[in-house]
Design an enzyme around this catalytic site. Sequence first.
Site, PDB file in Angstrom:
ATOM      1  N   GLY A 121       2.765   2.583  10.598  1.00 48.74           N
ATOM      2  CA  GLY A 121       3.767   3.605  10.579  1.00 48.74           C
ATOM      3  C   GLY A 121       4.480   3.966  11.510  1.00 48.74           C
TER       4      GLY A 121
ATOM      5  N   SER B 106       3.576  -1.868  10.037  1.00 49.84           N
ATOM      6  CA  SER B 106       5.147  -2.081  10.432  1.00 49.84           C
ATOM      7  C   SER B 106       5.456  -3.357  10.092  1.00 49.84           C
ATOM      8  CB  SER B 106       5.401  -1.610  11.722  1.00 49.84           C
ATOM      9  OG  SER B 106       5.006  -0.389  12.067  1.00 49.84           O
TER      10      SER B 106
ATOM     11  N   LYS C 187       0.024   4.293  -0.027  1.00 51.05           N
ATOM     12  CA  LYS C 187      -0.486   5.423   0.216  1.00 51.05           C
ATOM     13  C   LYS C 187      -0.096   6.737  -0.583  1.00 51.05           C
ATOM     14  CE  LYS C 187      -0.012   3.280   4.846  1.00 51.05           C
ATOM     15  NZ  LYS C 187       0.149   3.357   6.204  1.00 51.05           N
TER      16      LYS C 187
ATOM     17  N   HIS D 211      -9.218   1.330   4.761  1.00 50.18           N
ATOM     18  CA  HIS D 211      -8.042   1.615   5.533  1.00 50.18           C
ATOM     19  C   HIS D 211      -8.126   2.661   6.580  1.00 50.18           C
ATOM     20  CE1 HIS D 211      -3.841   2.586   6.478  1.00 50.18           C
ATOM     21  NE2 HIS D 211      -3.690   1.541   5.833  1.00 50.18           N
TER      22      HIS D 211
ATOM     23  N   GLU E 117      -6.779   4.776   7.687  1.00 50.59           N
ATOM     24  CA  GLU E 117      -6.352   6.184   7.357  1.00 50.59           C
ATOM     25  C   GLU E 117      -7.526   6.892   6.765  1.00 50.59           C
ATOM     26  OE1 GLU E 117      -2.749   5.660   5.665  1.00 50.59           O
ATOM     27  OE2 GLU E 117      -1.943   5.045   7.501  1.00 50.59           O
TER      28      GLU E 117
ATOM     29  N   ASN F  54       0.970  -1.138   0.036  1.00 55.68           N
ATOM     30  CA  ASN F  54      -0.079  -0.037   0.105  1.00 55.68           C
ATOM     31  C   ASN F  54       1.038   1.248  -0.086  1.00 55.68           C
ATOM     32  OD1 ASN F  54      -1.780   2.078   0.587  1.00 55.68           O
ATOM     33  ND2 ASN F  54      -2.230   1.631   2.500  1.00 55.68           N
TER      34      ASN F  54
ATOM     35  N   GLU G 248      -5.250  -4.540  10.421  1.00 52.46           N
ATOM     36  CA  GLU G 248      -4.201  -3.703  10.669  1.00 52.46           C
ATOM     37  C   GLU G 248      -4.415  -2.898  12.034  1.00 52.46           C
ATOM     38  OE1 GLU G 248      -2.121  -2.418   6.756  1.00 52.46           O
ATOM     39  OE2 GLU G 248      -3.860  -1.054   6.936  1.00 52.46           O
TER      40      GLU G 248
HETATM   41  P1  13P Z   1       3.291   0.611   7.608  1.00 48.06           P
HETATM   42  O1  13P Z   1       3.840  -0.940   6.979  1.00 48.06           O
HETATM   43  O2  13P Z   1       4.025   1.698   6.836  1.00 48.06           O
HETATM   44  O3  13P Z   1       3.056   0.660   8.815  1.00 48.06           O
HETATM   45  O4  13P Z   1       1.825   0.769   6.878  1.00 48.06           O
HETATM   46  C1  13P Z   1       0.836  -0.363   7.228  1.00 48.06           C
HETATM   47  C2  13P Z   1      -0.495   0.066   6.248  1.00 48.06           C
HETATM   48  O5  13P Z   1      -1.050   0.922   6.744  1.00 48.06           O
HETATM   49  C3  13P Z   1      -0.644  -0.801   5.192  1.00 48.06           C
HETATM   50  O6  13P Z   1      -2.034  -0.633   4.631  1.00 48.06           O
END
Ligand code: 13P
Length: 258
Positions: A176, A216, A15, A99, A101, A13, A170
């Site tokens: 992150g 992560s 982002k 997601h 976010e 992903n 997640e």
């Molecule tokens: P990270 O791997 O950067 O922690 O992000 C995970 C994520 O949100 C994947 O959708």
Amino acid sequence: MNRKYRKTVIAGNWKMNKTPTQTKEFMTQLKAILPKGRWCDIALCVPAVCIPAAVRAVRETRIGIGAENCNPNPSGAYTGEIATDMLVDAGCKYVIIGHSERRAMGETDADVNAKVLAALEAGLTPIMCCGESLEQREADITNEWIAMQIKLGLQGVPEEKIRKVVIAYEPIWAIGTGKTATPEQAQEVCESIRAVVRKLYSSKNARAISILYGGSMNEKNAFELLAQPDIDGGLIGGASLVPEKFVQIIEAANQPTA
Ligand code: 13P
């Protein structure tokens, strides 16, 4: 993982990272070091403007390109939105839905559900995300919260389509932050997600559905996470932006399974 019953999926992903030019560069580097074996499905979900460059670059490879969001409506006055048929026509195979976010920007479980149904209708593989906050984990309501997200997200998904859905667990506190859930924590929730699917559908369907962990995940911890029986892959943010790291995670999927 359990390759006998279900697919292993390693999905990136991106982002809001990379331009179309950087996408092309990334794909050239990735293709040069991509393992030849067929241990897992590989997906890269990229910003909408990068989809054409990504699709062009992965022709004749086993990488599938995906979007990071979609609109559930077929067409119309939704400025700035992208319909599932448009994604299919652009060459997408996957779409990330729900997601955390995006949920933080106001996406509800009802929105997630409508998007999952639209994605399935269009023939896309929805990667439906769920996850608890740190407060929810500390209040010991993780499994209840996740069960609710799964039940609401899958409402109206018919039995014959459930296997097409990929679920990504997640934990919000692990995204992150460099704070990964321990393999045991991640396994526990993924196992409970499978139990929810079993209750909603059947044992056979629960056994066949791929459940990913995200938060992560990187080239160092992927092996241990993927060794868990109910973790069928990863949804990877930061580490999917670097070809070498992403490839090492793909390689971690090449381990014996139960
Ligand atoms: P990270 O791997 O950067 O922690 O992000 C995970 C994520 O949100 C994947 O959708």
